[in-house]
Design a protein around this motif. Structure first.
Motif, PDB file in Angstrom:
ATOM      1  N   SER A 132       0.980  -1.270   0.117  1.00  0.00           N
ATOM      2  CA  SER A 132       0.024   0.183  -0.042  1.00  0.00           C
ATOM      3  C   SER A 132       0.784   1.241  -0.039  1.00  0.00           C
ATOM      4  O   SER A 132       2.111   1.159   0.377  1.00  0.00           O
ATOM      5  CB  SER A 132      -0.965   0.010   1.290  1.00  0.00           C
ATOM      6  OG  SER A 132      -0.117   0.205   2.166  1.00  0.00           O
ATOM      7  N   ARG A 133       0.356   2.391  -0.276  1.00  0.00           N
ATOM      8  CA  ARG A 133       0.966   3.496  -0.243  1.00  0.00           C
ATOM      9  C   ARG A 133       1.805   3.911   0.970  1.00  0.00           C
ATOM     10  O   ARG A 133       2.714   4.483   0.977  1.00  0.00           O
ATOM     11  CB  ARG A 133       0.294   4.803  -0.609  1.00  0.00           C
ATOM     12  CG  ARG A 133      -0.850   5.270   0.248  1.00  0.00           C
ATOM     13  CD  ARG A 133      -1.823   6.270  -0.207  1.00  0.00           C
ATOM     14  NE  ARG A 133      -1.031   7.600  -0.589  1.00  0.00           N
ATOM     15  CZ  ARG A 133      -0.734   8.346   0.288  1.00  0.00           C
ATOM     16  NH1 ARG A 133      -1.070   8.227   1.837  1.00  0.00           N
ATOM     17  NH2 ARG A 133      -0.113   9.400  -0.010  1.00  0.00           N
ATOM     18  N   GLU A 134       1.189   3.476   2.247  1.00  0.00           N
ATOM     19  CA  GLU A 134       2.074   3.581   3.656  1.00  0.00           C
ATOM     20  C   GLU A 134       3.220   3.008   3.783  1.00  0.00           C
ATOM     21  O   GLU A 134       3.836   3.247   4.519  1.00  0.00           O
ATOM     22  CB  GLU A 134       0.745   3.154   4.441  1.00  0.00           C
ATOM     23  CG  GLU A 134      -0.513   4.203   4.694  1.00  0.00           C
ATOM     24  CD  GLU A 134      -1.557   3.854   3.509  1.00  0.00           C
ATOM     25  OE1 GLU A 134      -2.437   4.763   3.414  1.00  0.00           O
ATOM     26  OE2 GLU A 134      -1.392   3.061   2.941  1.00  0.00           O
ATOM     27  N   GLY A 160       3.365   6.748  -0.547  1.00  0.00           N
ATOM     28  CA  GLY A 160       3.134   7.907   0.528  1.00  0.00           C
ATOM     29  C   GLY A 160       4.043   8.861   0.880  1.00  0.00           C
ATOM     30  O   GLY A 160       3.648   9.774   1.570  1.00  0.00           O
ATOM     31  N   TYR A 269       8.427   7.973   8.599  1.00  0.00           N
ATOM     32  CA  TYR A 269       7.289   7.931   8.368  1.00  0.00           C
ATOM     33  C   TYR A 269       6.508   6.681   8.030  1.00  0.00           C
ATOM     34  O   TYR A 269       5.361   6.370   8.707  1.00  0.00           O
ATOM     35  CB  TYR A 269       7.390   8.273   6.626  1.00  0.00           C
ATOM     36  CG  TYR A 269       6.060   7.993   5.903  1.00  0.00           C
ATOM     37  CD1 TYR A 269       5.084   8.777   5.883  1.00  0.00           C
ATOM     38  CD2 TYR A 269       6.044   6.972   4.915  1.00  0.00           C
ATOM     39  CE1 TYR A 269       3.715   8.564   5.265  1.00  0.00           C
ATOM     40  CE2 TYR A 269       4.926   6.639   4.320  1.00  0.00           C
ATOM     41  CZ  TYR A 269       3.733   7.568   4.122  1.00  0.00           C
ATOM     42  OH  TYR A 269       2.607   7.106   3.742  1.00  0.00           O
ATOM     43  N   GLY A 273       3.320   5.091  10.575  1.00  0.00           N
ATOM     44  CA  GLY A 273       1.961   4.500  10.115  1.00  0.00           C
ATOM     45  C   GLY A 273       1.639   3.399  10.867  1.00  0.00           C
ATOM     46  O   GLY A 273       0.482   2.776  10.114  1.00  0.00           O
TER      47      GLY A 273
END
Length: 274
Positions: A132-134, A160, A269, A273
């Protein structure tokens, strides 16, 4: 105590492999359906890598005239960073000077599709990733710095976080350089296209806090002024980002130093998340 030398060396080697294993560096061959050709990439997996765990991925793009091996050959410390932060690092081939565009002039140069879609799908299928983008970030140097931001701005559902190291983030001032007119056409004949394919223009796609951004450039770099211009535009549009600058030129010495801060930024980052 008397040691048998071969046995002692074997024991030492066993100790080193067992307790001091380092990241795995592999070269993979992928197939681009968009370009109908095979393309290579280096994939660095951390020493703790296991199919029982999902890992974040950082895509790291090379510059003009470079190739997929540049990063690991010039910055072998990437192995220890992959271990330290528990992430996968992928360094794809972007051809000699594709600028990571789907070129409107060269039919078989579709590196936006390859890096932004096909390669991501391959890595997610072949490795234990956070799909996923995360769990994805992208950055690169020079042409690759432009490419990373260009792809991230246009594919915010895929990445992300994104960065740039000495990126050519505004191509407008350089109409005769680095074969760009081969891929975009002559600027004087295609002025709107040259705007559309520039990171500076694509930044209009951003919304506050959609992407975690970090931009780095040395003060002696010939791309320094356009990086400052992008920083000022993002600030004016209230787009949060980290802008890092300091002594340094368009050199591997600068990139080897700056990339460690970008990888820390991406690690933070990813951790936030969780």
């Amino acid at each position: 105590m008397k040691f048998n030398i071969p046995s002692f060396l074997a024991l030492a080697l066993f100790y080193l492999v067992t307790f001091h294993a380092i990241a795995s560096v592999d070269t993979v061959t992928t197939f681009s359906a968009a370009m109908q050709k095979e393309i290579k990439a280096v994939v660095i997996t951390p020493k703790e890598y296991s199919q029982d765990k999902d890992y974040p991925v950082v895509y790291l793009l090379h510059g003009y005239s470079g190739n997929y091996k540049n990063w690991i050959e010039k910055v072998p410390q990437l192995e220890s960073y992959a271990d330290q932060y528990g992430l996968i690092i992928v360094t794809p081939d972007g051809n000699f000077g594709s600028w990571y565009w789907d070129s409107p002039e060269v039919a078989d140069s579709k590196y936006e599709t390859y890096v932004g879609k096909e390669l991501v799908e391959f890595i997610d299928n072949e490795y234990s990733t956070i799909p996923s983008r995360e769990g994805r970030a992208i950055t690169g140097l020079s042409m690759g710095g432009h490419g990373a931001l260009y792809l991230a701005f246009r594919h915010q559902d895929t990445y992300g976080s994104a960065g740039s190291l000495s990126g050519g983030v505004d191509i407008g001032p350089f109409p005769e350089n680095w074969e760009m007119k081969k891929y975009l056409g002559i600027k004087a004949e295609n002025p709107e296209r040259w705007e559309e394919y520039s990171v500076m223009y694509q930044s209009n796609r951003l919304l506050p806090n959609k992407l975690a951004l970090i931009i780095s450039c040395g003060t002696a770099d010939f791309f320094y002024n356009v990086n400052v211009k992008l920083h000022e535009k993002l600030a004016y549009n209230n787009i949060p980002h980290t802008f890092m600058t300091g002594p340094g030129g368009h050199t591997w010495e600068y990139w080897a130093d700056a990339v460690q801060y970008q990888l820390l930024f991406f690690h933070n980052y990813f951790e936030a998340g969780k």
